[in-house]
Write a protein that holds these residues in place. Structure first.
Motif, PDB file in Angstrom:
ATOM      1  N   LYS A 146      51.188 -23.289  -7.160  1.00  0.00           N
ATOM      2  CA  LYS A 146      51.698 -23.654  -8.480  1.00  0.00           C
ATOM      3  C   LYS A 146      53.151 -24.114  -8.420  1.00  0.00           C
ATOM      4  CE  LYS A 146      48.635 -20.742 -11.259  1.00  0.00           C
ATOM      5  NZ  LYS A 146      48.554 -19.666 -12.274  1.00  0.00           N
ATOM      6  N   LEU A 147      53.459 -25.040  -9.308  1.00  0.00           N
ATOM      7  CA  LEU A 147      54.841 -25.467  -9.565  1.00  0.00           C
ATOM      8  C   LEU A 147      55.225 -25.056 -10.972  1.00  0.00           C
ATOM      9  CD1 LEU A 147      57.490 -27.150  -9.295  1.00  0.00           C
ATOM     10  CD2 LEU A 147      56.147 -29.165  -9.967  1.00  0.00           C
ATOM     11  N   VAL A 148      56.381 -24.415 -11.107  1.00  0.00           N
ATOM     12  CA  VAL A 148      56.962 -24.134 -12.417  1.00  0.00           C
ATOM     13  C   VAL A 148      58.297 -24.859 -12.516  1.00  0.00           C
ATOM     14  CG1 VAL A 148      57.914 -22.400 -13.971  1.00  0.00           C
ATOM     15  CG2 VAL A 148      55.805 -21.918 -12.713  1.00  0.00           C
ATOM     16  N   ILE A 149      58.423 -25.656 -13.560  1.00  0.00           N
ATOM     17  CA  ILE A 149      59.664 -26.371 -13.859  1.00  0.00           C
ATOM     18  C   ILE A 149      60.329 -25.682 -15.040  1.00  0.00           C
ATOM     19  CG2 ILE A 149      60.682 -28.562 -14.588  1.00  0.00           C
ATOM     20  CD1 ILE A 149      58.246 -29.961 -13.348  1.00  0.00           C
ATOM     21  N   PRO A 192      54.330 -31.693 -19.381  1.00  0.00           N
ATOM     22  CA  PRO A 192      52.876 -31.614 -19.195  1.00  0.00           C
ATOM     23  C   PRO A 192      52.267 -32.926 -18.712  1.00  0.00           C
ATOM     24  CG  PRO A 192      53.515 -30.500 -21.214  1.00  0.00           C
ATOM     25  CD  PRO A 192      54.728 -31.234 -20.729  1.00  0.00           C
ATOM     26  N   ARG A 193      52.678 -34.045 -19.295  1.00  0.00           N
ATOM     27  CA  ARG A 193      52.131 -35.337 -18.872  1.00  0.00           C
ATOM     28  C   ARG A 193      52.599 -35.710 -17.465  1.00  0.00           C
ATOM     29  NH1 ARG A 193      51.684 -39.393 -24.104  1.00  0.00           N
ATOM     30  NH2 ARG A 193      50.514 -37.930 -25.406  1.00  0.00           N
ATOM     31  N   LEU A 194      53.850 -35.377 -17.160  1.00  0.00           N
ATOM     32  CA  LEU A 194      54.368 -35.643 -15.824  1.00  0.00           C
ATOM     33  C   LEU A 194      53.554 -34.888 -14.778  1.00  0.00           C
ATOM     34  CD1 LEU A 194      58.113 -35.721 -14.858  1.00  0.00           C
ATOM     35  CD2 LEU A 194      56.521 -34.434 -13.469  1.00  0.00           C
ATOM     36  N   LEU A 203      47.408 -26.726 -16.773  1.00  0.00           N
ATOM     37  CA  LEU A 203      48.788 -26.818 -17.241  1.00  0.00           C
ATOM     38  C   LEU A 203      49.065 -25.782 -18.325  1.00  0.00           C
ATOM     39  CD1 LEU A 203      49.082 -30.699 -17.541  1.00  0.00           C
ATOM     40  CD2 LEU A 203      49.520 -29.255 -15.542  1.00  0.00           C
ATOM     41  N   ASP A 204      50.290 -25.295 -18.326  1.00  0.00           N
ATOM     42  CA  ASP A 204      50.734 -24.359 -19.361  1.00  0.00           C
ATOM     43  C   ASP A 204      52.201 -24.630 -19.644  1.00  0.00           C
ATOM     44  OD1 ASP A 204      50.712 -22.376 -21.236  1.00  0.00           O
ATOM     45  OD2 ASP A 204      50.252 -20.741 -19.850  1.00  0.00           O
ATOM     46  N   MET A 205      52.654 -24.133 -20.785  1.00  0.00           N
ATOM     47  CA  MET A 205      54.025 -24.410 -21.206  1.00  0.00           C
ATOM     48  C   MET A 205      54.513 -23.290 -22.102  1.00  0.00           C
ATOM     49  SD  MET A 205      55.317 -28.000 -22.834  1.00  0.00           S
ATOM     50  CE  MET A 205      57.003 -28.545 -22.690  1.00  0.00           C
ATOM     51  N   ASN A 264      67.598 -22.782 -25.899  1.00  0.00           N
ATOM     52  CA  ASN A 264      66.192 -22.754 -25.514  1.00  0.00           C
ATOM     53  C   ASN A 264      65.971 -23.537 -24.229  1.00  0.00           C
ATOM     54  OD1 ASN A 264      65.221 -21.378 -27.931  1.00  0.00           O
ATOM     55  ND2 ASN A 264      65.683 -23.282 -28.996  1.00  0.00           N
ATOM     56  N   PHE A 265      65.173 -22.968 -23.340  1.00  0.00           N
ATOM     57  CA  PHE A 265      64.766 -23.646 -22.117  1.00  0.00           C
ATOM     58  C   PHE A 265      63.244 -23.747 -22.091  1.00  0.00           C
ATOM     59  CE2 PHE A 265      68.912 -21.934 -21.284  1.00  0.00           C
ATOM     60  CZ  PHE A 265      69.542 -22.930 -20.558  1.00  0.00           C
ATOM     61  N   VAL A 266      62.757 -24.837 -21.534  1.00  0.00           N
ATOM     62  CA  VAL A 266      61.320 -25.093 -21.450  1.00  0.00           C
ATOM     63  C   VAL A 266      60.822 -24.700 -20.061  1.00  0.00           C
ATOM     64  CG1 VAL A 266      59.541 -26.882 -21.513  1.00  0.00           C
ATOM     65  CG2 VAL A 266      61.456 -26.972 -23.114  1.00  0.00           C
ATOM     66  N   MET A 267      59.646 -24.052 -20.022  1.00  0.00           N
ATOM     67  CA  MET A 267      58.993 -23.761 -18.748  1.00  0.00           C
ATOM     68  C   MET A 267      57.616 -24.413 -18.765  1.00  0.00           C
ATOM     69  SD  MET A 267      59.981 -19.758 -18.020  1.00  0.00           S
ATOM     70  CE  MET A 267      59.571 -19.826 -16.269  1.00  0.00           C
ATOM     71  N   ALA A 268      57.312 -25.184 -17.729  1.00  0.00           N
ATOM     72  CA  ALA A 268      56.003 -25.822 -17.608  1.00  0.00           C
ATOM     73  C   ALA A 268      55.422 -25.498 -16.243  1.00  0.00           C
ATOM     74  CB  ALA A 268      56.113 -27.331 -17.793  1.00  0.00           C
ATOM     75  N   CYS A 269      54.122 -25.231 -16.213  1.00  0.00           N
ATOM     76  CA  CYS A 269      53.452 -24.810 -14.989  1.00  0.00           C
ATOM     77  C   CYS A 269      52.221 -25.672 -14.743  1.00  0.00           C
ATOM     78  CB  CYS A 269      53.041 -23.339 -15.098  1.00  0.00           C
ATOM     79  SG  CYS A 269      52.135 -22.696 -13.668  1.00  0.00           S
TER      80      CYS A 269
END
Length: 278
Positions: A146-149, A192-194, A203-205, A264-269
């Motif tokens: 997994k990658l988490v950004i 998510p699209r990236l 995908l999750d966010m 606020n920070f965004v996390m996408a997985c």
């Protein structure tokens, strides 16, 4: 493609090298407990092989080493000066647990299918070619890895109290400036699209909120240090009214017990698929 196709270069930091390192430290530590909690929700576990991309001076690297005591952490950083800071700071950790890699996120030089988990914290907003970076990380992840950004979207930046009326104008102009240099301070909404385009699935966010009443005011003082914005004013990116209001907000955060702030920070997985073999 230049290995530093990025808008971030500590050599250009408005605060100077050492003050910028201290700002990065506070920035990394402010909401780390929440970020680590979310990383665990996304599947980060002790014993995994972990790749940290854009590891900088190693403040997050150190937290990963402390929190995942049976894991091997690979810290990848393109800036040799920041990498040297990290090596000096983290020399107490044995080499089997920690590997430093001086390389670009676009071309890591790492083997295929190596890592269980990858973390890119406040990196993608700076990248000229975020899709290329996502594809390269995909390559080095194991199937099922997994990658988490963790990144920003300035449209949902947060709030500063007392509020100043030109905050949205300041944020917009700084975002436009970063875009003109090849970055994207609205990258959060695109993640998510990236990830999907690069081949990731499941995908999750989520978001992580940092509040000065919960995480301390010091980090916000550094984020709103007026010295970070003087050059934007002198170069005409911010006008006098915007700079004056920003300066007042900085003074409020530094001196008024009534002031507070929230970011606020965004996390996408995303996960690399496991291929079924017949």
């Amino acid at each position: 493609m230049n290995e530093r196709d990025s808008t971030y270069n500590i050599a250009n930091a408005k605060l100077g090298f050492q003050n910028e390192v201290e700002r990065l430290k506070v920035q990394a530590m402010m909401g780390w407990d929440k970020e680590f909690r979310n990383l665990s929700w996304y599947g980060l576990q002790n014993g995994m092989s972990v790749l940290e991309l854009g590891s900088g001076p190693g403040f997050v690297t150190e937290q990963l080493l402390n929190g995942l005591q049976d894991s091997k952490i690979t810290a990848l950083e393109v800036d040799i000066d920041l990498l040297d800071v990290a090596k000096s700071r983290l020399d107490k950790f044995p080499s089997p647990r920690l590997q430093f890699v001086h390389s670009s996120v676009y071309d890591t030089g790492l083997p295929d299918n190596t890592f269980d988990f990858a973390i890119a914290r406040l990196l993608f907003l700076h990248l000229h070619y975020p899709e290329k970076a996502a594809e390269e990380i995909f390559r080095v992840l194991k199937p099922g890895g997994k990658l988490v950004i963790i990144d920003v979207d300035d449209q949902v930046f947060g709030v500063v109290e007392p509020n100043f009326t030109l905050l949205s104008s300041v944020i917009q102009k700084l975002a436009n400036y970063q875009a003109s240099k090849g970055g994207n301070r609205y990258i959060g909404r695109s993640l998510p699209r990236l990830l999907a385009k690069a081949g990731y699935i499941d995908l999750d966010m989520d978001t992580v909120t940092q509040h000065s009443d919960l995480h301390g005011i010091e980090g916000f003082k550094r984020q709103f240090d007026i010295n970070r914005f003087i050059a934007f004013y002198k170069n005409g990116i911010l006008n006098k009214e915007e700079f004056d209001q920003l300066n007042q907000a900085s003074e409020n955060i530094n001196n008024s017990p009534e002031a507070y702030a929230m970011m606020n920070f965004v996390m996408a997985c995303g996960k690399k698929p496991i291929l079924n073999r017949l």
